[in-house]
Design a protein around this motif. Sequence first.
Motif, PDB file in Angstrom:
ATOM      1  N   GLN A   9       0.897  -1.189  -0.066  1.00 21.59           N
ATOM      2  CA  GLN A   9      -0.127  -0.245  -0.044  1.00 21.59           C
ATOM      3  C   GLN A   9       0.818   1.259   0.125  1.00 21.59           C
ATOM      4  O   GLN A   9       0.541   2.178  -0.785  1.00 21.59           O
ATOM      5  CB  GLN A   9      -0.805  -0.015   1.128  1.00 21.59           C
ATOM      6  N   ILE A  10       1.983   1.345   0.744  1.00 21.33           N
ATOM      7  CA  ILE A  10       2.827   2.340   0.847  1.00 21.33           C
ATOM      8  C   ILE A  10       3.471   2.391  -0.492  1.00 21.33           C
ATOM      9  O   ILE A  10       3.427   3.573  -1.090  1.00 21.33           O
ATOM     10  CB  ILE A  10       3.794   2.166   1.750  1.00 21.33           C
ATOM     11  N   SER A  11       3.886   1.507  -1.165  1.00 22.46           N
ATOM     12  CA  SER A  11       4.809   1.749  -2.190  1.00 22.46           C
ATOM     13  C   SER A  11       3.849   2.177  -3.534  1.00 22.46           C
ATOM     14  O   SER A  11       4.057   2.691  -4.515  1.00 22.46           O
ATOM     15  CB  SER A  11       5.646   0.359  -2.783  1.00 22.46           C
ATOM     16  N   GLU A  15       5.433   6.916  -7.148  1.00 26.20           N
ATOM     17  CA  GLU A  15       5.743   6.456  -8.607  1.00 26.20           C
ATOM     18  C   GLU A  15       7.184   6.865  -8.709  1.00 26.20           C
ATOM     19  O   GLU A  15       7.738   8.014  -8.247  1.00 26.20           O
ATOM     20  CB  GLU A  15       4.954   7.490  -9.497  1.00 26.20           C
ATOM     21  N   ALA A  16       8.067   6.027  -9.362  1.00 30.67           N
ATOM     22  CA  ALA A  16       9.244   6.203  -9.527  1.00 30.67           C
ATOM     23  C   ALA A  16       9.536   7.000 -10.851  1.00 30.67           C
ATOM     24  O   ALA A  16       8.855   7.109 -11.609  1.00 30.67           O
ATOM     25  CB  ALA A  16      10.143   4.902  -9.511  1.00 30.67           C
ATOM     26  N   ARG A 214       7.966  10.283  -6.351  1.00 28.75           N
ATOM     27  CA  ARG A 214       6.981  11.408  -6.101  1.00 28.75           C
ATOM     28  C   ARG A 214       5.817  10.426  -5.909  1.00 28.75           C
ATOM     29  O   ARG A 214       5.445   9.549  -6.254  1.00 28.75           O
ATOM     30  CB  ARG A 214       6.901  12.170  -7.196  1.00 28.75           C
ATOM     31  N   LEU A 215       4.681  11.304  -5.124  1.00 31.71           N
ATOM     32  CA  LEU A 215       3.211  10.869  -4.799  1.00 31.71           C
ATOM     33  C   LEU A 215       2.584  10.283  -6.270  1.00 31.71           C
ATOM     34  O   LEU A 215       2.933  11.376  -6.934  1.00 31.71           O
ATOM     35  CB  LEU A 215       2.506  11.605  -3.963  1.00 31.71           C
ATOM     36  N   ARG A 246      14.531   2.733  -0.649  1.00 32.09           N
ATOM     37  CA  ARG A 246      15.070   3.376   0.292  1.00 32.09           C
ATOM     38  C   ARG A 246      14.342   5.047   0.326  1.00 32.09           C
ATOM     39  O   ARG A 246      14.245   5.558   1.507  1.00 32.09           O
ATOM     40  CB  ARG A 246      16.798   3.535  -0.210  1.00 32.09           C
ATOM     41  N   GLN A 247      14.132   5.418  -0.972  1.00 29.76           N
ATOM     42  CA  GLN A 247      13.738   6.749  -1.002  1.00 29.76           C
ATOM     43  C   GLN A 247      12.389   7.036  -0.269  1.00 29.76           C
ATOM     44  O   GLN A 247      12.055   7.730   0.474  1.00 29.76           O
ATOM     45  CB  GLN A 247      13.615   7.491  -2.434  1.00 29.76           C
ATOM     46  N   ILE A 248      11.470   5.949  -0.580  1.00 25.68           N
ATOM     47  CA  ILE A 248       9.995   5.639  -0.117  1.00 25.68           C
ATOM     48  C   ILE A 248      10.212   5.735   1.489  1.00 25.68           C
ATOM     49  O   ILE A 248       9.394   6.445   2.140  1.00 25.68           O
ATOM     50  CB  ILE A 248       9.232   4.455  -0.688  1.00 25.68           C
ATOM     51  N   ALA A 249      10.830   4.901   1.996  1.00 19.92           N
ATOM     52  CA  ALA A 249      11.200   4.722   3.660  1.00 19.92           C
ATOM     53  C   ALA A 249      11.760   6.112   4.208  1.00 19.92           C
ATOM     54  O   ALA A 249      11.141   6.516   5.024  1.00 19.92           O
ATOM     55  CB  ALA A 249      12.295   3.515   3.844  1.00 19.92           C
TER      56      ALA A 249
END
Length: 488
Positions: A9-11, A15-16, A214-215, A246-249
């Motif tokens: 759900q988080i990932s 969007e990369a 980014r979201l 890593r960036q999402i975390a």
Amino acid sequence: MPAVISDHQISSKYEAVIGLEVHVQLATHTKIFCGCPTSFGAAPNSNVCPVCLGLPGALPVLNKHAVELAIAASLAIGCKINPKSVFARKNYFYPDLPKGYQISQYDQPLAEHGHIDVAVDAVQKRIGVTRVHMEDDAGKSIHDGFKDSDRYTYVDLNRSGTPLIEIVSEPDIRSSDEAHAYLTELKQVMQYLNVSTCDMEKGHLRCDANVSVRLRGAKEFGTKAEVKNVNSFRFVKMAIDCEIARQIAVIEGGGKVIQESRLYNPDADETVSMRSKEHAHDYRYFPEPDLLPLMISDSWMKSIEETTPELPASRRQRFIENYGLREYDAQVLTATRPMSEYFEKTAVISNDARAAANWVMGDLSAVLKSENKEIEDSPVPPQRLGQLIALITSGKINGRMAKDIFPKMVETGDDPETIMRREGLESISDEGALVKIIDEVIAANPKQVEQYKGGKQQVIGFLVGQAMKASRGQADPAVVNRMMKERL
Ligand code: ADP
Ligand code: ZN
Ligand code: MG
């Protein structure tokens, strides 16, 4: 809201955004600004001269062949060639950079505005190519020794001055799979053109991946980190996935991604910070005073364009249309230019493209794999494989016999017909010989014959089987079937 939000759900909230910078070593015999050989594996510091050693007063002279390869590469990925481009000094200090600057191109690159088309999960997508520029490579630092007291760094300048192109993509890539597809296509195109061997083990193709997140739905890009010099496509894919996570975390933890260069460690599957890029590098670019601007006339460009071979994408399409190949098979059979040429010769000679595809991807590939050979060094040339398939098509041998003959072709290098005769593997199409076998089978199996005549149709299978056995597999089962029914 559930108490715990899953990783998925988080990932999926994010969007990369990915842009790739790819360095490709051009397949010239000599360096970009001097006549030293570019050969790999020479004794350290043996392929050098005052120019590539950066000695004071030495003057660079541009290698025409390097320019031609760079133009061919640029055109093949849809770029516009700039009639005038300018070499520039990119100044920085590094022990393996004796000049104290790299000769590259900056605000006036060789080519711009291209694209590479990729397909991921059958979805076609166009990835923009911002620019292609030419530059020279640095030397190599070789680190040796483990203990502090016994640790040395050597400098080998053989690679210094090797011609490179850098291909910079637009930030159009949205997943590691798209990045992988982009690189695969790029590499294939360069290899088809003979612009580069793209041998990654020798560093002939190197990739830096710029990654941000980014979201989903956001307009602005996030801050990117650049993962440097990942040396296989599989690792590029892993490095990107790992950097995205890593960036999402970082963001989910309330932090901010900082602009920096990072290194990927495949053993730990993590990226680690190399140097901060908070303040962009100041390379103090200025036009290289020792080189004239590079002027490319229309006629020169056209003459290079005319020698462009058929590229993988159109060859794939043509194989699908002309030979009725499935998409996947067309992809496998055009993976390299020698592979596609081998297949096509086999298909034409055998006049049976589907069978040719199956043999090349099946038995032949297995042999090449076990002998650790490339298709250009195949022990069975395409003409011979084509002949073997033609023997099947013409009914001289059946598929099972072909499977026996093929390994003998690999072993002896003989042509299939010679082996067929020598081994007595000709199929029995002579009806006289077959009649004899069939009559013997009928005589030896009165019970089954009785059953068949009594209406038990399926017994025919048993009788045909007996006749095939008696022919040692050399008869055509369809013919035996027909004749058996006639005799009964
Ligand atoms: P830099 O000045 O840091 O070298 P560039 O604008 O020249 O950055 O871009 C270098 C590469 O990074 C290009 O491939 C580009 O597509 C990619 N890139 C630029 N911005 C982003 C971003 N926000 N996220 C991911 N990739 C990016
Ligand atoms: Zn030199
Ligand atoms: Mg840049």
